[in-house]
Design a protein around this motif. Sequence first.
Motif, PDB file in Angstrom:
ATOM      1  N   GLU A 102       0.816  -1.208   0.000  1.00  0.00           N
ATOM      2  CA  GLU A 102       0.000   0.000   0.000  1.00  0.00           C
ATOM      3  C   GLU A 102       0.856   1.267   0.000  1.00  0.00           C
ATOM      4  OE1 GLU A 102      -3.727   0.535   0.448  1.00  0.00           O
ATOM      5  OE2 GLU A 102      -3.284  -1.201  -0.809  1.00  0.00           O
ATOM      6  N   LYS A 103       2.138   1.096   0.279  1.00  0.00           N
ATOM      7  CA  LYS A 103       2.987   2.248   0.536  1.00  0.00           C
ATOM      8  C   LYS A 103       3.552   2.841  -0.751  1.00  0.00           C
ATOM      9  CE  LYS A 103       6.708   3.458   3.697  1.00  0.00           C
ATOM     10  NZ  LYS A 103       7.722   2.882   4.586  1.00  0.00           N
ATOM     11  N   VAL A 104       3.474   4.147  -0.858  1.00  0.00           N
ATOM     12  CA  VAL A 104       4.015   4.831  -2.031  1.00  0.00           C
ATOM     13  C   VAL A 104       5.457   5.249  -1.727  1.00  0.00           C
ATOM     14  CG1 VAL A 104       3.795   6.826  -3.545  1.00  0.00           C
ATOM     15  CG2 VAL A 104       1.746   5.742  -2.633  1.00  0.00           C
ATOM     16  N   TYR A 105       6.379   4.849  -2.585  1.00  0.00           N
ATOM     17  CA  TYR A 105       7.759   5.294  -2.402  1.00  0.00           C
ATOM     18  C   TYR A 105       8.038   6.559  -3.204  1.00  0.00           C
ATOM     19  CZ  TYR A 105       8.963   1.378   0.460  1.00  0.00           C
ATOM     20  OH  TYR A 105       9.028   0.498   1.511  1.00  0.00           O
ATOM     21  N   SER A 106       7.409   6.625  -4.338  1.00  0.00           N
ATOM     22  CA  SER A 106       7.653   7.807  -5.169  1.00  0.00           C
ATOM     23  C   SER A 106       6.432   8.075  -6.036  1.00  0.00           C
ATOM     24  CB  SER A 106       8.887   7.554  -6.039  1.00  0.00           C
ATOM     25  OG  SER A 106       8.815   8.311  -7.225  1.00  0.00           O
ATOM     26  N   LEU A 107       6.153   9.346  -6.231  1.00  0.00           N
ATOM     27  CA  LEU A 107       5.096   9.740  -7.170  1.00  0.00           C
ATOM     28  C   LEU A 107       5.706  10.710  -8.161  1.00  0.00           C
ATOM     29  CD1 LEU A 107       2.255  10.449  -8.305  1.00  0.00           C
ATOM     30  CD2 LEU A 107       1.962  11.994  -6.383  1.00  0.00           C
ATOM     31  N   GLU A 108       5.524  10.428  -9.426  1.00  0.00           N
ATOM     32  CA  GLU A 108       5.993  11.361 -10.438  1.00  0.00           C
ATOM     33  C   GLU A 108       4.778  11.839 -11.233  1.00  0.00           C
ATOM     34  OE1 GLU A 108       9.302   9.896 -12.669  1.00  0.00           O
ATOM     35  OE2 GLU A 108       9.643  11.818 -13.640  1.00  0.00           O
ATOM     36  N   ILE A 109       4.708  13.154 -11.448  1.00  0.00           N
ATOM     37  CA  ILE A 109       3.544  13.735 -12.094  1.00  0.00           C
ATOM     38  C   ILE A 109       3.937  14.295 -13.454  1.00  0.00           C
ATOM     39  CG2 ILE A 109       1.725  15.480 -11.879  1.00  0.00           C
ATOM     40  CD1 ILE A 109       2.258  15.347  -8.796  1.00  0.00           C
TER      41      ILE A 109
ATOM     42  N   GLU B  32       5.234  19.954  -7.319  1.00  0.00           N
ATOM     43  CA  GLU B  32       6.318  19.161  -6.756  1.00  0.00           C
ATOM     44  C   GLU B  32       6.037  18.858  -5.283  1.00  0.00           C
ATOM     45  OE1 GLU B  32       8.727  17.310  -8.814  1.00  0.00           O
ATOM     46  OE2 GLU B  32       8.515  19.286  -9.719  1.00  0.00           O
ATOM     47  N   GLY B  33       5.367  19.798  -4.618  1.00  0.00           N
ATOM     48  CA  GLY B  33       5.014  19.612  -3.209  1.00  0.00           C
ATOM     49  C   GLY B  33       4.052  18.449  -3.026  1.00  0.00           C
ATOM     50  N   LEU B  34       3.087  18.334  -3.938  1.00  0.00           N
ATOM     51  CA  LEU B  34       2.142  17.219  -3.860  1.00  0.00           C
ATOM     52  C   LEU B  34       2.877  15.893  -4.031  1.00  0.00           C
ATOM     53  CD1 LEU B  34      -0.697  15.953  -3.803  1.00  0.00           C
ATOM     54  CD2 LEU B  34      -0.860  16.382  -6.245  1.00  0.00           C
ATOM     55  N   ALA B  35       3.815  15.859  -4.989  1.00  0.00           N
ATOM     56  CA  ALA B  35       4.583  14.628  -5.210  1.00  0.00           C
ATOM     57  C   ALA B  35       5.326  14.242  -3.937  1.00  0.00           C
ATOM     58  CB  ALA B  35       5.553  14.817  -6.376  1.00  0.00           C
ATOM     59  N   MET B  36       5.902  15.232  -3.251  1.00  0.00           N
ATOM     60  CA  MET B  36       6.652  14.935  -2.027  1.00  0.00           C
ATOM     61  C   MET B  36       5.723  14.515  -0.886  1.00  0.00           C
ATOM     62  SD  MET B  36       9.727  15.175  -2.865  1.00  0.00           S
ATOM     63  CE  MET B  36      10.547  15.060  -1.274  1.00  0.00           C
ATOM     64  N   ALA B  37       4.501  15.058  -0.878  1.00  0.00           N
ATOM     65  CA  ALA B  37       3.554  14.728   0.190  1.00  0.00           C
ATOM     66  C   ALA B  37       3.201  13.247   0.184  1.00  0.00           C
ATOM     67  CB  ALA B  37       2.286  15.566   0.046  1.00  0.00           C
ATOM     68  N   LEU B  38       3.314  12.623  -0.987  1.00  0.00           N
ATOM     69  CA  LEU B  38       2.911  11.222  -1.112  1.00  0.00           C
ATOM     70  C   LEU B  38       4.003  10.239  -0.710  1.00  0.00           C
ATOM     71  CD1 LEU B  38       0.403   9.633  -2.197  1.00  0.00           C
ATOM     72  CD2 LEU B  38       0.239  12.094  -2.210  1.00  0.00           C
ATOM     73  N   ARG B  39       5.218  10.745  -0.528  1.00  0.00           N
ATOM     74  CA  ARG B  39       6.319   9.831  -0.179  1.00  0.00           C
ATOM     75  C   ARG B  39       6.044   9.140   1.143  1.00  0.00           C
ATOM     76  NH1 ARG B  39      11.947  11.816  -2.658  1.00  0.00           N
ATOM     77  NH2 ARG B  39      11.137  11.833  -4.777  1.00  0.00           N
ATOM     78  N   ASP B  40       6.219   7.834   1.165  1.00  0.00           N
ATOM     79  CA  ASP B  40       6.006   7.026   2.372  1.00  0.00           C
ATOM     80  C   ASP B  40       4.577   7.120   2.880  1.00  0.00           C
ATOM     81  OD1 ASP B  40       8.585   6.094   2.428  1.00  0.00           O
ATOM     82  OD2 ASP B  40       9.311   7.824   3.560  1.00  0.00           O
ATOM     83  N   GLU B  41       3.673   7.439   2.005  1.00  0.00           N
ATOM     84  CA  GLU B  41       2.271   7.584   2.388  1.00  0.00           C
ATOM     85  C   GLU B  41       1.504   6.417   1.774  1.00  0.00           C
ATOM     86  OE1 GLU B  41      -0.090   8.503   4.467  1.00  0.00           O
ATOM     87  OE2 GLU B  41       0.922  10.438   4.448  1.00  0.00           O
ATOM     88  N   GLU B  42       0.364   6.109   2.347  1.00  0.00           N
ATOM     89  CA  GLU B  42      -0.441   5.050   1.746  1.00  0.00           C
ATOM     90  C   GLU B  42      -1.130   5.569   0.497  1.00  0.00           C
ATOM     91  OE1 GLU B  42      -3.078   2.920   4.254  1.00  0.00           O
ATOM     92  OE2 GLU B  42      -1.576   2.762   5.837  1.00  0.00           O
ATOM     93  N   ILE B  43      -1.210   4.723  -0.516  1.00  0.00           N
ATOM     94  CA  ILE B  43      -1.753   5.192  -1.792  1.00  0.00           C
ATOM     95  C   ILE B  43      -3.218   5.592  -1.653  1.00  0.00           C
ATOM     96  CG2 ILE B  43      -2.387   2.901  -2.692  1.00  0.00           C
ATOM     97  CD1 ILE B  43      -1.285   4.036  -5.451  1.00  0.00           C
ATOM     98  N   SER B  44      -3.896   4.978  -0.684  1.00  0.00           N
ATOM     99  CA  SER B  44      -5.309   5.330  -0.488  1.00  0.00           C
ATOM    100  C   SER B  44      -5.467   6.761   0.052  1.00  0.00           C
ATOM    101  CB  SER B  44      -5.970   4.347   0.470  1.00  0.00           C
ATOM    102  OG  SER B  44      -5.197   4.253   1.642  1.00  0.00           O
ATOM    103  N   HIS B  45      -4.369   7.360   0.501  1.00  0.00           N
ATOM    104  CA  HIS B  45      -4.437   8.735   0.975  1.00  0.00           C
ATOM    105  C   HIS B  45      -4.259   9.755  -0.153  1.00  0.00           C
ATOM    106  CE1 HIS B  45      -3.564   7.654   5.417  1.00  0.00           C
ATOM    107  NE2 HIS B  45      -4.837   7.704   5.164  1.00  0.00           N
ATOM    108  N   PHE B  46      -4.028   9.271  -1.362  1.00  0.00           N
ATOM    109  CA  PHE B  46      -3.787  10.215  -2.449  1.00  0.00           C
ATOM    110  C   PHE B  46      -4.934  11.214  -2.640  1.00  0.00           C
ATOM    111  CE2 PHE B  46      -4.123  11.549  -6.893  1.00  0.00           C
ATOM    112  CZ  PHE B  46      -3.025  12.372  -6.916  1.00  0.00           C
ATOM    113  N   PRO B  47      -6.185  10.754  -2.680  1.00  0.00           N
ATOM    114  CA  PRO B  47      -7.265  11.732  -2.921  1.00  0.00           C
ATOM    115  C   PRO B  47      -7.275  12.891  -1.932  1.00  0.00           C
ATOM    116  CG  PRO B  47      -8.106   9.517  -3.187  1.00  0.00           C
ATOM    117  CD  PRO B  47      -6.713   9.378  -2.649  1.00  0.00           C
TER     118      PRO B  47
END
Lengths: 502, 256
Positions: free
Chosen positions: A165-172, A472-487
């Motif tokens: 479930e864990k996001v390591y990196s998000l690229e937009i 870029e801030g949103l991408a960093m907010a997702l690091r080590d976060e659960e993917i279900s928290h993206f919305p």
Amino acid sequence: MTMTYSQDFLFMENGTSVPLQNIPEMEFSLFRDKILSMMDICRTEAFFALPDGEKGRYDLFIILADAAKKGFLLAKSKVKDSFLSLTSSHASFNRFEREIMEKYPDLKAEAHPNAKPLRFPGKEQETGVMDYFTMQGDAVHEVAVGPVHAGVIEPGHFRFQCMGEKVYSLEISLGYQHRDLENMLVNGPAGAMRHLVETAAGDSSIAASINYSRIMESLCDIKADEEAEKTRQFALELERIANHIGDLGALAGDVAFLPTASFCGRIRGEYLNMTAELCGNRFGRNFVVPGGIRYGVDKEMAQKLLPKVKKVSRELWKALALMFNAPTCLDRFENTGRVSLETAKALGLTGMAARACGIKCDARKDFPVKEVVSAQCVYEEEFPFQPNGDVLSRALLRFYELKKSHEYLFRYLQELQNAPPCREESLPLKKETLALSVTESWRGELCHVAITDEAGRIQLYKIVDPSFHNWEGLAMALRDEEISHFPICNKSFNLSYCGHDL
Amino acid sequence: MWKALKARLYQGYRTGNFPVKAPPALPERFAGRAEVDQEKCAEYKEVLAEVCPVKAISFSDGKISLDMGKCIFCRKCAEKCEGIRFGKEYRLAAMKREDLIVNNSYYTPPLPQDKSLAKLCGRSLKIRQVSAGGCAACELDFNVLNTLAWDMGRFGIQVVASPRHADCILVTGPVTKNMLLALKKTYEAAPRPVWVIACGACAVSGGLYEKSSQCEEKLEDILKVDLYIPGCPPHPSTILEGIMRLMGKGAGPENK
């Protein structure tokens, strides 16, 4: 204390213009060193190139925001074919340099650590197809979302690298909304210019038209009526209120807290309708024009709006109190999607998203336009809560901003005498001049820069949307976060796609 | 739970009377469909052609006509010439592009000649929205129809997450080059029959971005459009009324 070079830059106040020749020109390596030496006290407001006429030759312009001095520092440098990237030394230049390289293929930012396409202009490369950061391993999986998303929302492409479930990196990857807006503004002023600027990001039309009008006023040497200026600020706060309410409601919706979601959806509409009372359009189109406002607002209208605002705001506070007192909501918001203060500074985040990380920045306070009274910012001295860069901080900050904006609304509606309408006229512009205006839109600092040529035509019109810094801030907010928290992370920022893509 | 119930009571019933019981509550300064008085416009020909930022005004056989599909309702023309008036007529949507051309002051909202959508989806229409270069204003004012103030769900209109579930694709924006492929794929993914709605000046005609080098093809050249909704952005009541007319529910209540 480290040595700074602020005296080597040209100092400029918000909403003013300067002859191009007054901007100090430096040799590139000096230019680069001096900019980087300023990064501890300044934010990158804009960094762009202007073609020199000869192939491969450009003038690079830097605009640094110096909040302590309440203004901007400018300098320029001549480069040919390439220049040494600043991104490797300061991440806030990342998108600016990618933009330069994409716009002018014969100018290269050498040693750029992340030289990927930004908006995919032309058709050399399929939109969204690029060399994404990937992770390898048995348990790793990749999630790709967009460009067409599940809701009614603009297009963009998101790549998550996950383990479980864990996001390591998000690229937009963006660019789907690219309409070539900045190029369409060149050679003006033409009849469609203000309208085009208003549609740079449809939810920030008032902030954009305030910037455009200020730039034109400064280039034509005209001034807006004082009451009209207050009315512009009134419209700007209405815009802020409507958007904040919409997003707080959407946050409630995303954690399935339906009462606040439905109340806010309706209440947001009431504020849009008030904007429509001013000019007929719910997004404030055609209201702010160079010289003032296009439709007058008098005491009678203010007296009609006042009880409306009083009534609706009471309903608003109750709707929000319900959410902020619900443990189920707080549990989802608290410590979710954290962006640290260091990261926020390094990326040059702006506006509400930066303040939620604890940065004290607000263009209404930092870069006041002479004689213009605007709404107060949330932290006059201290923040009313401890911001720590999470979803809850962004939500709370919006709540306190709503309070401040309402204070301005009430003051304005009680004090207004008569703001007269103003006809838009086309006047000749100052020649070879740079004009700059920065407005605190609901997302953050919206920066417009215009440069005129020797005939007084627009040679360059640069729009830097707050989203340009904050994606870029949103991408960093997702690091080590659960993917279900993206919305909820996404909603808490609610960045603009079209404002970024232009 | 008690808190939520108390709040619910306090907030009250908020779904508007439009379109069931009354025309929409429109602001004083609302700009609806234009009315053109040819006589009064005659002497303003040059001025009018010049003043329109989207070139929505044209002349043929000595007559002036205004293309609501291009119009962004800035009202610069009405400021210059009293022969053009933007009234309170919010029922702007049309099934045929030519019905958006205005050259007089008479108007009744056109009803769909093709009844296929009304027959199959008249009571349940699932919409997939695609933003193809839109500035987010059209998207936002379409989205508000989901809020309880408008509650389009009560008429069987619903936004769906996947094109696989859609009866209808609602497009906003001038169709950028970069969204062309995604738009086509979304359309292809929808089961047949599928209808297309163009929402806002950009989707209807290219609007402000008609001349953009990054928006080469117009929506109507790519897909057959079944409903044109003019406006920049269209008022929510204009969007809802248009969709309901397409669904065979007749024209919305007149705004007197």
